[in-house]
Design an enzyme around this catalytic site. Structure first.
Site, PDB file in Angstrom:
ATOM      1  N   ASN A  83     -12.499   3.218  -6.739  1.00 42.44           N
ATOM      2  CA  ASN A  83     -11.067   3.506  -6.689  1.00 42.44           C
ATOM      3  C   ASN A  83     -10.675   4.127  -5.349  1.00 42.44           C
ATOM      4  OD1 ASN A  83     -11.111   2.532  -9.263  1.00 42.44           O
ATOM      5  ND2 ASN A  83     -11.046   4.555 -10.236  1.00 42.44           N
TER       6      ASN A  83
ATOM      7  N   TYR B 117       0.819  -1.214   0.000  1.00 38.08           N
ATOM      8  CA  TYR B 117       0.000   0.000   0.000  1.00 38.08           C
ATOM      9  C   TYR B 117       0.853   1.264   0.000  1.00 38.08           C
ATOM     10  CZ  TYR B 117      -4.375  -2.461   0.214  1.00 38.08           C
ATOM     11  OH  TYR B 117      -5.457  -3.219  -0.154  1.00 38.08           O
TER      12      TYR B 117
ATOM     13  N   ASP C 238      -7.855   5.870  -5.112  1.00 38.24           N
ATOM     14  CA  ASP C 238      -7.015   7.049  -5.385  1.00 38.24           C
ATOM     15  C   ASP C 238      -7.863   8.316  -5.264  1.00 38.24           C
ATOM     16  OD1 ASP C 238      -7.408   6.026  -8.760  1.00 38.24           O
ATOM     17  OD2 ASP C 238      -8.306   7.834  -7.907  1.00 38.24           O
TER      18      ASP C 238
ATOM     19  N   PRO D 147     -13.274  -0.452 -22.981  1.00 32.06           N
ATOM     20  CA  PRO D 147     -12.811  -1.044 -24.246  1.00 32.06           C
ATOM     21  C   PRO D 147     -13.175  -2.522 -24.359  1.00 32.06           C
ATOM     22  CG  PRO D 147     -11.035   0.150 -23.125  1.00 32.06           C
ATOM     23  CD  PRO D 147     -12.175   0.046 -22.156  1.00 32.06           C
TER      24      PRO D 147
ATOM     25  N   ARG E 143       1.777   1.800  -3.508  1.00 27.45           N
ATOM     26  CA  ARG E 143       0.640   2.289  -4.279  1.00 27.45           C
ATOM     27  C   ARG E 143       0.347   3.738  -3.935  1.00 27.45           C
ATOM     28  NH1 ARG E 143      -4.185  -1.569  -3.424  1.00 27.45           N
ATOM     29  NH2 ARG E 143      -5.195  -0.286  -5.009  1.00 27.45           N
TER      30      ARG E 143
ATOM     31  N   GLY F 242     -14.988   1.882 -16.770  1.00 29.71           N
ATOM     32  CA  GLY F 242     -13.730   1.270 -16.363  1.00 29.71           C
ATOM     33  C   GLY F 242     -13.826   0.298 -15.216  1.00 29.71           C
TER      34      GLY F 242
ATOM     35  N   CYS G 106      -7.729   0.499  17.560  1.00 28.23           N
ATOM     36  CA  CYS G 106      -8.742   1.374  18.164  1.00 28.23           C
ATOM     37  C   CYS G 106      -9.553   2.130  17.108  1.00 28.23           C
ATOM     38  CB  CYS G 106      -8.081   2.352  19.130  1.00 28.23           C
ATOM     39  SG  CYS G 106      -7.121   3.638  18.317  1.00 28.23           S
TER      40      CYS G 106
ATOM     41  N   HIS H 164     -14.914   1.767  -1.665  1.00 24.55           N
ATOM     42  CA  HIS H 164     -13.871   0.877  -1.135  1.00 24.55           C
ATOM     43  C   HIS H 164     -12.800   1.647  -0.376  1.00 24.55           C
ATOM     44  CE1 HIS H 164     -15.245  -2.054  -4.491  1.00 24.55           C
ATOM     45  NE2 HIS H 164     -16.075  -2.001  -3.490  1.00 24.55           N
TER      46      HIS H 164
HETATM   47  C1  BV8 Z   1     -18.240  -7.691   1.484  1.00 21.68           C
HETATM   48  C2  BV8 Z   1      -9.931  -1.848  -2.131  1.00 21.68           C
HETATM   49  C3  BV8 Z   1     -19.406  -8.603   3.280  1.00 21.68           C
HETATM   50  C4  BV8 Z   1      -8.673  -2.613  -1.940  1.00 21.68           C
HETATM   51  C5  BV8 Z   1     -11.463  -3.424  -3.193  1.00 21.68           C
HETATM   52  C6  BV8 Z   1     -21.756 -11.449  -4.164  1.00 21.68           C
HETATM   53  C7  BV8 Z   1     -21.386 -12.309  -5.158  1.00 21.68           C
HETATM   54  C8  BV8 Z   1     -20.029 -12.764  -5.206  1.00 21.68           C
HETATM   55  C9  BV8 Z   1     -19.069 -12.347  -4.270  1.00 21.68           C
HETATM   56  C10 BV8 Z   1     -19.466 -11.498  -3.292  1.00 21.68           C
HETATM   57  C11 BV8 Z   1     -20.791 -11.061  -3.226  1.00 21.68           C
HETATM   58  N1  BV8 Z   1     -20.865 -10.220  -2.173  1.00 21.68           N
HETATM   59  C12 BV8 Z   1     -19.643 -10.115  -1.566  1.00 21.68           C
HETATM   60  C13 BV8 Z   1     -18.779 -10.901  -2.225  1.00 21.68           C
HETATM   61  C14 BV8 Z   1     -17.357 -11.036  -1.892  1.00 21.68           C
HETATM   62  C15 BV8 Z   1     -16.489  -9.896  -2.462  1.00 21.68           C
HETATM   63  C16 BV8 Z   1     -16.527  -9.922  -3.967  1.00 21.68           C
HETATM   64  O1  BV8 Z   1     -17.254  -9.193  -4.610  1.00 21.68           O
HETATM   65  N2  BV8 Z   1     -15.678 -10.802  -4.519  1.00 21.68           N
HETATM   66  C17 BV8 Z   1     -15.544 -10.865  -5.995  1.00 21.68           C
HETATM   67  C18 BV8 Z   1     -14.078 -10.900  -6.355  1.00 21.68           C
HETATM   68  C19 BV8 Z   1     -16.248 -12.066  -6.501  1.00 21.68           C
HETATM   69  N3  BV8 Z   1     -16.920  -8.602  -1.970  1.00 21.68           N
HETATM   70  C20 BV8 Z   1     -16.397  -8.197  -0.794  1.00 21.68           C
HETATM   71  O2  BV8 Z   1     -15.611  -8.840  -0.129  1.00 21.68           O
HETATM   72  C21 BV8 Z   1     -16.864  -6.833  -0.291  1.00 21.68           C
HETATM   73  N4  BV8 Z   1     -17.199  -6.928   1.093  1.00 21.68           N
HETATM   74  O3  BV8 Z   1     -18.953  -8.261   0.723  1.00 21.68           O
HETATM   75  O4  BV8 Z   1     -18.371  -7.713   2.816  1.00 21.68           O
HETATM   76  C22 BV8 Z   1     -19.621  -8.228   4.631  1.00 21.68           C
HETATM   77  C23 BV8 Z   1     -20.847  -7.647   4.924  1.00 21.68           C
HETATM   78  C24 BV8 Z   1     -21.107  -7.330   6.253  1.00 21.68           C
HETATM   79  C25 BV8 Z   1     -20.126  -7.587   7.229  1.00 21.68           C
HETATM   80  C26 BV8 Z   1     -18.896  -8.131   6.897  1.00 21.68           C
HETATM   81  C27 BV8 Z   1     -18.621  -8.441   5.559  1.00 21.68           C
HETATM   82  C28 BV8 Z   1     -15.695  -5.810  -0.341  1.00 21.68           C
HETATM   83  C29 BV8 Z   1     -15.232  -5.619  -1.715  1.00 21.68           C
HETATM   84  C30 BV8 Z   1     -14.184  -4.471  -1.746  1.00 21.68           C
HETATM   85  C31 BV8 Z   1     -12.779  -5.013  -1.825  1.00 21.68           C
HETATM   86  N5  BV8 Z   1     -11.831  -3.914  -2.007  1.00 21.68           N
HETATM   87  N6  BV8 Z   1     -10.606  -2.365  -3.321  1.00 21.68           N
HETATM   88  C32 BV8 Z   1      -7.526  -2.067  -2.720  1.00 21.68           C
HETATM   89  O5  BV8 Z   1      -7.746  -1.279  -3.662  1.00 21.68           O
HETATM   90  O6  BV8 Z   1      -6.411  -2.458  -2.394  1.00 21.68           O
HETATM   91  S1  BV8 Z   1     -12.139  -4.108  -4.613  1.00 21.68           S
HETATM   92  C33 BV8 Z   1     -11.053  -3.614  -5.871  1.00 21.68           C
HETATM   93  O7  BV8 Z   1     -11.186  -4.568  -6.866  1.00 21.68           O
HETATM   94  C34 BV8 Z   1     -11.368  -2.301  -6.532  1.00 21.68           C
HETATM   95  O8  BV8 Z   1     -11.795  -1.323  -5.635  1.00 21.68           O
HETATM   96  C35 BV8 Z   1     -12.472  -2.702  -7.506  1.00 21.68           C
HETATM   97  O9  BV8 Z   1     -13.684  -2.690  -6.896  1.00 21.68           O
HETATM   98  C36 BV8 Z   1     -12.090  -4.121  -7.827  1.00 21.68           C
HETATM   99  C37 BV8 Z   1     -11.392  -4.166  -9.131  1.00 21.68           C
HETATM  100  O10 BV8 Z   1     -12.369  -4.057 -10.072  1.00 21.68           O
HETATM  101  P1  BV8 Z   1     -12.321  -2.894 -11.174  1.00 21.68           P
HETATM  102  O11 BV8 Z   1     -12.161  -1.571 -10.533  1.00 21.68           O
HETATM  103  O12 BV8 Z   1     -13.465  -3.152 -12.017  1.00 21.68           O
HETATM  104  O13 BV8 Z   1     -10.940  -3.157 -11.924  1.00 21.68           O
HETATM  105  P2  BV8 Z   1     -10.536  -4.405 -12.814  1.00 21.68           P
HETATM  106  O14 BV8 Z   1      -9.066  -4.370 -12.843  1.00 21.68           O
HETATM  107  O15 BV8 Z   1     -11.224  -5.645 -12.382  1.00 21.68           O
HETATM  108  O16 BV8 Z   1     -11.120  -4.040 -14.265  1.00 21.68           O
HETATM  109  C38 BV8 Z   1     -10.677  -2.884 -14.920  1.00 21.68           C
HETATM  110  C39 BV8 Z   1     -11.668  -2.634 -16.038  1.00 21.68           C
HETATM  111  O17 BV8 Z   1     -11.306  -1.409 -16.665  1.00 21.68           O
HETATM  112  C40 BV8 Z   1     -11.639  -3.725 -17.113  1.00 21.68           C
HETATM  113  O18 BV8 Z   1     -12.963  -4.064 -17.462  1.00 21.68           O
HETATM  114  C41 BV8 Z   1     -10.921  -3.042 -18.290  1.00 21.68           C
HETATM  115  O19 BV8 Z   1     -11.396  -3.486 -19.535  1.00 21.68           O
HETATM  116  C42 BV8 Z   1     -11.301  -1.588 -18.068  1.00 21.68           C
HETATM  117  N7  BV8 Z   1     -10.360  -0.601 -18.610  1.00 21.68           N
HETATM  118  C43 BV8 Z   1      -9.013  -0.700 -18.722  1.00 21.68           C
HETATM  119  N8  BV8 Z   1      -8.505   0.456 -19.239  1.00 21.68           N
HETATM  120  C44 BV8 Z   1      -9.572   1.309 -19.429  1.00 21.68           C
HETATM  121  C45 BV8 Z   1     -10.747   0.630 -19.015  1.00 21.68           C
HETATM  122  N9  BV8 Z   1     -11.976   1.202 -19.063  1.00 21.68           N
HETATM  123  C46 BV8 Z   1     -12.053   2.482 -19.547  1.00 21.68           C
HETATM  124  N10 BV8 Z   1     -10.954   3.202 -19.939  1.00 21.68           N
HETATM  125  C47 BV8 Z   1      -9.715   2.644 -19.906  1.00 21.68           C
HETATM  126  N11 BV8 Z   1      -8.664   3.353 -20.310  1.00 21.68           N
HETATM  127 ZN    ZN Z   2      -5.049   2.840  18.051  1.00 20.58          ZN
END
Ligand code: BV8
Ligand code: ZN
Length: 254
Positions: free
Chosen positions: A103, A67, A105, A221, A70, A194, A131, A120
Site C-alpha cells: 500500500n 494521484y 498510504d 474474505p 488519491r 488483504g 533529476c 510500492h
Molecule cells: C517490475 C503502486 C521489473 C501504484 C503498484 C511475474 C509474473 C507476472 C507479472 C510480472 C512478474 N514480474 C513482474 C511482473 C509485472 C508486474 C506485475 O506483477 N503485473 C501483474 C499485474 C501481473 N510487476 C511489476 O511491474 C513490478 N515491477 O516487475 O519491474 C523491473 C525490474 C528491474 C528493472 C525494471 C523493471 C511493479 C509492481 C508494482 C506496481 N505498483 N502500486 C499505485 O498504487 O498507484 S501495484 C498495486 O496493485 C498495489 O500496490 C498492489 O500491489 C496491487 C493491487 O493488489 P492488492 O493490493 O492485492 O489489491 P487488489 O485490489 O488486487 O485486491 C484486494 C484484495 O483485498 C482482494 O483479494 C480482496 O478480496 C481483499 N479484501 C477486500 N476487502 C478486504 C480484503 N481483505 C481483508 N479485509 C478486507 N476488509
Molecule cells: Zn528535478
C-alpha cells in the site's frame, strides 16, 4: 468472533511474524482496492494502466490529477481496527512483527506500526521525474476530483514532480525488497492480509516462505492466487480478524 484454532496456535507460538498487506487492509478505512471498480472520473480507467511510466509520459496532468485525488482520500482516511491491532500486537512484544506493505498510504504508520518496507512506494513521498531529487509537499488537498492537474515543477531542474510510487514496469526499491525478503526468511509465521496476490515480486514473498516451510496464514474474505500455498485461510475482513486475534492472544497469555 471465534479465531480458527490453527491460526491462534500459529500466532501464539510465533516469535517472528512477517505481515504482508495489500489494498484490502485499507478497505475498511474507506479506500478503494485496486480490484474495486474505480469510481467517478476514473470509472472507465484500469488503475494498472494509469499507474505506469507510459501513462505519465503520455499525459502527466491526467496521472497527477488521479494521484492528487488519491492523496486527498488517503489524508482523509483513518487507520482501521486492523491497522491498530497490528500496531498493538507489535507493542505487546510477545512476538516481533515486520510489516511489509504494497500500500502507498500511511495508515500503518498512523496506527503506530513501524513499516519495514513500502514495496510500492509512498504516495506522499514526491520526487522529480527528471533529476530524482525529493520534492516538497504540494499544498492544499483537492476538495473534489479533477480530470487534469498540472504536476508541480522541480525547483532544482524544472522537471515535473511525480508521486514516489513504483509504477508497473518499474523496479521496486532494492533496499525495501531486500529487507522484506530477509524478514520473510527469518519469520516463523507469514500473515498475508488483504492482497489478491497477483502483483510480483511482492506476491513471491509468501511463496518463498512456503517453499522454506514457513507457515502462511491468509486473512481475506475471498480466495486469492495465494490461497493454495496458505497453511490456513481465514475468510473474514482484516478489521474484524486482527482485533479478535489480538484479544485471543491476550486471553491465552493471561
Ligand atoms: C517490475 C503502486 C521489473 C501504484 C503498484 C511475474 C509474473 C507476472 C507479472 C510480472 C512478474 N514480474 C513482474 C511482473 C509485472 C508486474 C506485475 O506483477 N503485473 C501483474 C499485474 C501481473 N510487476 C511489476 O511491474 C513490478 N515491477 O516487475 O519491474 C523491473 C525490474 C528491474 C528493472 C525494471 C523493471 C511493479 C509492481 C508494482 C506496481 N505498483 N502500486 C499505485 O498504487 O498507484 S501495484 C498495486 O496493485 C498495489 O500496490 C498492489 O500491489 C496491487 C493491487 O493488489 P492488492 O493490493 O492485492 O489489491 P487488489 O485490489 O488486487 O485486491 C484486494 C484484495 O483485498 C482482494 O483479494 C480482496 O478480496 C481483499 N479484501 C477486500 N476487502 C478486504 C480484503 N481483505 C481483508 N479485509 C478486507 N476488509
Ligand atoms: Zn528535478
Amino acid at each position: 468472533m471465534r479465531v480458527p484454532e490453527e491460526v491462534l496456535e500459529l500466532a501464539r507460538t510465533a516469535k517472528g511474524v512477517t505481515v504482508l498487506t495489500g489494498a484490502g487492509m485499507s478497505a475498511e478505512s474507506g479506500l478503494a482496492t485496486f480490484r474495486d471498480a474505480q469510481t467517478g472520473l476514473w470509472a472507465q480507467q484500469d488503475p494498472s494502466e494509469l499507474a505506469t511510466p507510459e501513462a505519465w509520459e503520455a499525459d502527466p496532468a491526467r496521472v497527477w490529477a488521479w494521484y492528487r485525488w488519491r492523496m486527498t482520500l488517503m489524508t482523509r482516511a483513518q487507520p482501521n481496527a486492523g491497522h491498530r491491532a497490528l500496531a498493538e500486537w507489535s507493542e505487546a512484544g510477545d512476538a516481533h512483527l515486520w510489516v511489509v506493505t504494497q500500500n502507498v498510504d500511511d495508515l500503518h504508520e498512523r496506527a503506530g506500526s513501524d513499516v519495514l518496507a513500502h514495496l510500492h512506494g509512498s504516495i506522499f513521498a514526491l520526487r522529480c521525474s527528471r533529476c530524482g531529487q525529493d520534492a516538497d509537499a504540494v499544498g492544499e488537498p483537492l476538495t473534489e476530483p479533477v480530470e487534469r492537474l498540472d504536476p508541480p515543477v522541480c525547483v532544482h531542474c524544472g522537471g515535473l514532480v511525480r508521486p514516489g510510487i513504483v509504477w508497473f514496469g518499474e523496479a521496486l526499491p532494492q533496499d525495501a525488497l531486500e529487507r522484506a525478503e530477509a524478514a520473510t526468511l527469518s519469520a516463523d509465521l507469514v500473515l498475508v492480509i488483504g492482497t489478491s496476490g497477483i502483483v510480483y515480486p511482492a506476491a513471491g514473498l509468501p511463496i518463498m516462505a512456503h517453499h522454506r516451510g514457513v507457515p502462511v496464514v491468509e486473512i481475506n474474505p475471498e480466495e486469492t492466487d495465494l490461497s493454495d500455498i496458505a497453511t490456513a485461510t481465514w475468510r473474514v475482513p482484516a478489521g474484524e480478524a486482527l482485533p479478535a486475534l489480538l484479544t485471543a492472544l491476550r486471553e491465552n497469555t493471561a
